[in-house]
Every structure is written in structure tokens, then in C-alpha cells.
Design a protein around this motif. Structure first.
Motif, mmCIF file in Angstrom:
data_model
loop_
_atom_site.group_PDB
_atom_site.id
_atom_site.type_symbol
_atom_site.label_atom_id
_atom_site.label_comp_id
_atom_site.label_asym_id
_atom_site.label_seq_id
_atom_site.Cartn_x
_atom_site.Cartn_y
_atom_site.Cartn_z
ATOM 1 N N TYR A 86 0.833 -1.206 0.000
ATOM 2 C CA TYR A 86 0.000 0.000 0.000
ATOM 3 C C TYR A 86 0.871 1.261 0.000
ATOM 4 N N ALA A 87 1.931 1.244 0.804
ATOM 5 C CA ALA A 87 2.815 2.412 0.877
ATOM 6 C C ALA A 87 3.467 2.683 -0.478
ATOM 7 N N LEU A 88 3.854 1.623 -1.175
ATOM 8 C CA LEU A 88 4.465 1.793 -2.490
ATOM 9 C C LEU A 88 3.442 2.308 -3.496
ATOM 10 N N TRP A 89 2.210 1.749 -3.426
ATOM 11 C CA TRP A 89 1.143 2.232 -4.321
ATOM 12 C C TRP A 89 0.871 3.718 -4.069
ATOM 13 N N LYS A 90 0.783 4.100 -2.814
ATOM 14 C CA LYS A 90 0.482 5.490 -2.490
ATOM 15 C C LYS A 90 1.591 6.421 -2.980
ATOM 16 N N LYS A 91 2.836 5.969 -2.870
ATOM 17 C CA LYS A 91 3.965 6.790 -3.312
ATOM 18 C C LYS A 91 3.917 7.008 -4.820
ATOM 19 N N ASN A 92 3.478 5.974 -5.565
ATOM 20 C CA ASN A 92 3.429 6.061 -7.022
ATOM 21 C C ASN A 92 2.114 6.604 -7.556
ATOM 22 N N SER A 93 1.145 6.840 -6.685
ATOM 23 C CA SER A 93 -0.201 7.191 -7.141
ATOM 24 C C SER A 93 -0.247 8.510 -7.907
ATOM 25 N N THR A 94 0.640 9.449 -7.586
ATOM 26 C CA THR A 94 0.615 10.728 -8.301
ATOM 27 C C THR A 94 0.983 10.565 -9.768
ATOM 28 N N SER A 95 1.726 9.503 -10.082
ATOM 29 C CA SER A 95 2.085 9.244 -11.477
ATOM 30 C C SER A 95 1.007 8.459 -12.221
ATOM 31 N N MET A 96 0.154 7.763 -11.475
ATOM 32 C CA MET A 96 -0.804 6.855 -12.095
ATOM 33 C C MET A 96 -2.226 7.401 -12.183
ATOM 34 N N TYR A 97 -2.560 8.381 -11.342
ATOM 35 C CA TYR A 97 -3.940 8.847 -11.254
ATOM 36 C C TYR A 97 -4.012 10.361 -11.385
ATOM 37 N N GLU A 98 -5.103 10.827 -11.956
ATOM 38 C CA GLU A 98 -5.348 12.266 -11.946
ATOM 39 C C GLU A 98 -6.187 12.659 -10.727
#
Length: 390
Positions: A20-32
Motif C-alpha cells: 500500500y505504501a508503495l502504491w500510495k507513493k506512485n499514485s501521483t504518477s498513475m492517477y489524476e
């Protein structure tokens, strides 16, 4: 080389919280857009409410509560509710969900359906197979009971052409058709021998209704002849299917999924041979929900107990892949949402805003998100900087 592989393995997340922490860190690149809200109780069902203006700052959705009535703490309110929630989109200034209205609900809410022809009318089905009809302004307006055995029920579908027809299906294997204007049952049929896990009217043929069951069959019925013996098509399946969806663009395209973790595509014209058109691998657990998008032909979404939600693009079936691309899965697997920390109970695709998705998990978290255009655009890999992601 071995040391490099070992270092790479050590960097991989080992727990759900690390993932989850890794997903959250990368979320700015994956989602608007991403929103996460922890509600008071978990929810088995979630459904968007349509808005008149697709660019409105306020979006609304419904969640149903699943209270723990076994909790001995008498100070906790264990009443179940149909809750109306709102959030700001696309501004995000108030991205968390806020409950602005709620109606008391008898029993746990297993499924919520908004009438596609009248979004003021909402149907629910509960843990003893009672169907409730709500008016978003008036509250509870009708209750339908006694048609099913008093056990869990998950089958519920409005007819997309006749606003007064609602189908329910339950543990007893029955399909019941209700007239929500006259508040009466007008058809009842024993279509399965075991639990009906999902039932859905065709969005393109008002007379066709399809269901899947624990009895390992898919049943295709014409509601005009449901009570006549041998009038339906029923095919055996190797796996128990939990979910189905019918394409809003192609009258004969059916998707089913369940315990074998595969998404299966069928053609309604050739159901009697029992063969699938295509199978798609991507999940690692029991698939519980499926839905074709209404905003673009060929987009199918699935969610599962493996905590993932996958967007599929059926137009990419059969596309050639490089060896590196093939490691990420089949070409039609467009994007995986991996932000949940427990199995996904339900999801809903926004009726007017493409790609905007709401999903709810076994814990109390509800997430709302929209993948970036670089992902939903087929050429996104040519634009994104891989160095931005870990």
C-alpha cells in the motif's frame, strides 16, 4: 548477477502495508484523482448516483452499511443505513466522502441498484432476501418480501428499457420479477438449483436476462417465456461464476468470472456449445464483480478478493507483445488498481465521467480514483517517464 537479483528481491514489498505504501507513493504518477475515506462500518455495496452536469464539482454515491450486530458494546449504533455521500470532483478541495443523508435499512445491504431510467429510484436487497425500494427524496417507499427463502441474496437488476421492472435472485435459485410501480410480483421462476450469485438484464434487449449460480451454470432467459419449461438456455461451466456483465455496445457479448480467477467471454448466440470466446488471466483470487463501461466499447472492469481491480481493453486481444510487455500480463490488461489493503467487496463506474471509479473493501475504506490519461490512452507508455515510478 546473483547479488543484483537479491537486492531487487529485497526491495519488493513483503506485506500488505508495504504494498500500500508503495502504491500510495506512485499514485501521483498513475492517477489524476485519488480519494480515500474510512467510514464507520464496512460496506458490501457501492453505487454512483448520476448527476445532471458531468463537469459538476459535486458527485454523489450510495453506500450500504454492514454493521457488526454481534458486538456486545451497547453504546455503538448497529442500525444499518443506506447512505448518500458526496465529494468534490474534479477540484478535490473536499476529496473525502461526506455523508449528507441516510435512510434506515432493515438488515445488511448486499446490493444497491439505481434505476437507469429514473435515478431517484433505488433498490436494495438484504441478508434475508428482502427487496427495498427507496425514493431519494422520500425514503423507503416499498418493501418486497416472501418470494425468496430468508437467506443472503445478491441478485438485483433493473430493466434498462422498462423503468418499472426489477429482477431479484437469491439463495433459493429463484428469479422474481417485480413491478415497482404497482408494487407487485408478476413472474417467478426456478432458474437455478443453488445460490444465484448475479443476475442482469441485457442493456440492449429488454427481454433477455442472464444469471450465474453456484450450480455451475449460466442461464439465459427471455422474460416473456420464463415460466414455460425448457425455454431457457442453461450451460454448464467448469468453475463457479460469481459475477457477470453484458456489453452495452454489443448485444451478444457476455463476460463471466468467479472462483477460477479468470475472466471468460461468451457469445449469447452460441451459448449452447458451452465454449468461451476468450479467457483473460490477471487476478490471483476469487473474482467477485464485473462491469462493462458505458463510455467506451470494449472496456471491462473486474475486482477480486486479491485486493485488485483490473481495467481490460478487449480491443487489444491478440495484439503482439514484446517479451518485457508479456511479463506484465496479457495485452488486453490495461491497468491494475492496487490501492486496497483487503478484498474488494464492490465497485461502481461513474455513469457520465469516463474512468472515474469507486470501490469499497472488506475493511472500512472506500476509494475513488481516475487513472491518468497517460494510462487510459493506448500510447501512454511513449509519454510517461519510467524513472518517476518505483
Amino acid at each position: 548477477m546473483d547479488s543484483l537479483l537479491e537486492d531487487k528481491e529485497q526491495r519488493q514489498p513483503q506485506t500488505v502495508e508495504e504494498e500500500y505504501a508503495l502504491w500510495k507513493k506512485n499514485s501521483t504518477s498513475m492517477y489524476e484523482f485519488v480519494s480515500e475515506t474510512k467510514l464507520g462500518w464496512p460496506s458490501m455495496a457501492i453505487e454512483w448516483l448520476g448527476t445532471a452536469d458531468s463537469v459538476s464539482q459535486r458527485q454523489e454515491l450510495l453506500v450500504g452499511t454492514l454493521t457488526d450486530k454481534g458486538d456486545e458494546d451497547q453504546s455503538i449504533n448497529k442500525t444499518n443505513y443506506l447512505k448518500f455521500c458526496k465529494l468534490d470532483y474534479p477540484s478535490g478541495s473536499k476529496a473525502a466522502l461526506k455523508v449528507f443523508k441516510k435512510f434506515e435499512h432493515e438488515g445488511e445491504i448486499n446490493k444497491i441498484k439505481v434505476n437507469p431510467l429514473d435515478s431517484d429510484i433505488i433498490a436494495t436487497i438484504n441478508d434475508v432476501s428482502v427487496v427495498n425500494i427507496f425514493d431519494r427524496k422520500k425514503g423507503l417507499v416499498a418493501t418486497f418480501s416472501g418470494a425468496h427463502s430468508q437467506e443472503d441474496a445478491f441478485g438485483l437488476s433493473f430493466n434498462s428499457s422498462q423503468c418499472n421492472i426489477l429482477a431479484s435472485a437469491a439463495t433459493d435459485g429463484k428469479c422474481v420479477l417485480w413491478d415497482t410501480q404497482k408494487n407487485i410480483k408478476f413472474t417467478e421462476s426456478q432458474i437455478h438449483s443453488q445460490v444465484v450469485n448475479s443476475i442482469e438484464f441485457s442493456p440492449l434487449n429488454a427481454n433477455i436476462i442472464v444469471s450465474v449460480s453456484d450450480d455451475r451454470t449460466i442461464a439465459v432467459n427471455d422474460i416473456r417465456t420464463m415460466n414455460q419449461p425448457q425455454k431457457h438456455v442453461s450451460i454448464d461451466t467448469k468453475s463457479v461464476f460469481n459475477a457477470l456483465s453484458l456489453s452495452p455496445f454489443s448485444q451478444n457479448l457476455l463476460a463471466c468470472a468467479g472462483e477460477d480467477s479468470m475472466v471468460h467471454l461468451f457469445d449469447l448466440r452460441y451459448m449452447s456449445n458451452g465454449k468461451t470466446l476468450h479467457q483473460m488471466a490477471g487476478h490471483e483470487g476469487n473474482i467477485t464483480n464485473l462491469d462493462f463501461a458505458k463510455y467506451k466499447d470494449g472496456i471491462l472492469v473486474s475486482s477480486a478478493e486479491d485486493r485488485s481491480l483490473i481495467y481490460w481493453d478487449l480491443t487489444k486481444i491478440g495484439n503482439e507483445q514484446t517479451p518485457d510487455d508479456a511479463e506484465d500480463g496479457v495485452p488486453e490488461k490495461l491497468f491494475v488498481h492496487g490501492g486496497h489493503r483487503s478484498g474488494i467487496n464492490d465497485f461502481s463506474l461513474h455513469p457520465t465521467i469516463p474512468w472515474l471509479t469507486a470501490s469499497t473493501e472488506e475493511e472500512n475504506y472506500t476509494q475513488i480514483y481516475r487513472p491518468t490519461e497517460k494510462i487510459t490512452n493506448p500510447e501512454w507508455m511513449g509519454d510517461i517517464n519510467i524513472d518517476d515510478m518505483e
